[in-house]
Scaffold this active site. Sequence first.
Site, PDB file in Angstrom:
ATOM      1  N   LYS A  94       3.114   4.472  -1.127  1.00  0.00           N
ATOM      2  CA  LYS A  94       3.011   5.420  -2.233  1.00  0.00           C
ATOM      3  C   LYS A  94       4.242   6.313  -2.181  1.00  0.00           C
ATOM      4  O   LYS A  94       4.158   7.499  -1.913  1.00  0.00           O
ATOM      5  CB  LYS A  94       1.753   6.301  -2.088  1.00  0.00           C
ATOM      6  CG  LYS A  94       0.416   5.564  -2.230  1.00  0.00           C
ATOM      7  CD  LYS A  94      -0.239   5.470  -0.883  1.00  0.00           C
ATOM      8  CE  LYS A  94      -1.676   4.967  -0.926  1.00  0.00           C
ATOM      9  NZ  LYS A  94      -1.952   3.791  -1.687  1.00  0.00           N
ATOM     10  N   ASP A  99      17.546   8.740  -7.126  1.00  0.00           N
ATOM     11  CA  ASP A  99      19.006   8.784  -6.915  1.00  0.00           C
ATOM     12  C   ASP A  99      19.395   8.551  -5.461  1.00  0.00           C
ATOM     13  O   ASP A  99      20.442   9.060  -5.015  1.00  0.00           O
ATOM     14  CB  ASP A  99      19.568  10.140  -7.396  1.00  0.00           C
ATOM     15  CG  ASP A  99      19.434  10.308  -8.905  1.00  0.00           C
ATOM     16  OD1 ASP A  99      19.274   9.293  -9.614  1.00  0.00           O
ATOM     17  OD2 ASP A  99      19.471  11.466  -9.366  1.00  0.00           O
ATOM     18  N   HIS A 119       0.807  -1.219   0.000  1.00  0.00           N
ATOM     19  CA  HIS A 119       0.000   0.000   0.000  1.00  0.00           C
ATOM     20  C   HIS A 119       0.847   1.280   0.000  1.00  0.00           C
ATOM     21  O   HIS A 119       0.308   2.391   0.026  1.00  0.00           O
ATOM     22  CB  HIS A 119      -0.934  -0.029   1.222  1.00  0.00           C
ATOM     23  CG  HIS A 119      -2.141   0.830   1.102  1.00  0.00           C
ATOM     24  ND1 HIS A 119      -2.384   1.883   1.942  1.00  0.00           N
ATOM     25  CD2 HIS A 119      -3.167   0.817   0.218  1.00  0.00           C
ATOM     26  CE1 HIS A 119      -3.523   2.465   1.596  1.00  0.00           C
ATOM     27  NE2 HIS A 119      -4.022   1.839   0.561  1.00  0.00           N
TER      28      HIS A 119
END
Lengths: 172, 172
Positions: free
Chosen positions: A118, A123, A116
Amino acid sequence: KVIRQVIFFPDKHIACKDFFDSVEGCSRIRCDFGHTTTGFRQLLSHIKSARKSIDVAVYCISCFEIANVVLQRHKVGVKVRVITDKSMEIAYGSQNHRFMKEGIRVHTNKTPFLMHHKFVIIDDEILCTGSFNWTSQAVTGNNESVVITNEPWTVEPFCAEFQKLWQETVPF
Amino acid sequence: KVIRQVIFFPDKHIACKDFFDSVEGCSRIRCDFGHTTTGFRQLLSHIKSARKSIDVAVYCISCFEIANVVLQRHKVGVKVRVITDKSMEIAYGSQNHRFMKEGIRVHTNKTPFLMHHKFVIIDDEILCTGSFNWTSQAVTGNNESVVITNEPWTVEPFCAEFQKLWQETVPF
Ligand SMILES: [Zn+2]
Ligand SMILES: [Zn+2]
């Protein structure tokens, strides 16, 4: 340079591609798109800035335009890894197959629960994290928030979490 | 004192209530619960610390135990405001009705899109934000992340966003 941004969605408008991205600019007399920057463009600009790596852990990726930017970076040699929830196997608009076809490594979870997260790490230096799935609806419809920062106290644990997740998940 | 925490879920175990919360401690010979702290307990401890206000903007609230902590603070006079997605009207386990019954003000969005935020602000000073909905599954099942901080560059825009959302949303 310290990066400390907080972005809220929905964006008020969709940014005008001609105005921002074409040499000629926008020549429409009345333009339906926006000539001021948006949260979406700010988010994309960080992904576009990737020189070495893009590590994505996002539940749902169906936004064609974000996927385009990731693919562009992949094509110039940026090392891209993507983890989504396994429901992306059958989700409408899922970009997983497109990523795979272009040679980007994609993993999904094998647990009965949700992957779940996000977040994306650029880099190993810049973290974008929040409520924002990579869907079109999230950009111009939903109430969403994203925190973008390069402060090590956030970036480092998220890098470690990504490495751990990459081990725990399986190729799509 | 600067707060800078990053919490990842799932928790490895459920914390033993007796061990942590009862005067006698845990007397089980073999305890199925954990005697080390968890991300969930760390998150709850911030909500428990509220003295003035708790502003919640979380898509889905169905976790009985988090709701309990919010209700406890409400009962001692902490000013609580809750915004959830309107789908919580019919969602299984939704705590919205319980909040309302106890006198907590609850708002939902009136847009056709999602109120997809997952943040809470405590005393206008501490922000907890991330992918984490207030569900039981998110605690011990899902891969989730929460950033907890009192740094003004994050707290202030989220306070402003909450005020704006409170105006835009309607009583449940
Ligand atoms: Zn234009
Ligand atoms: Zn115990």
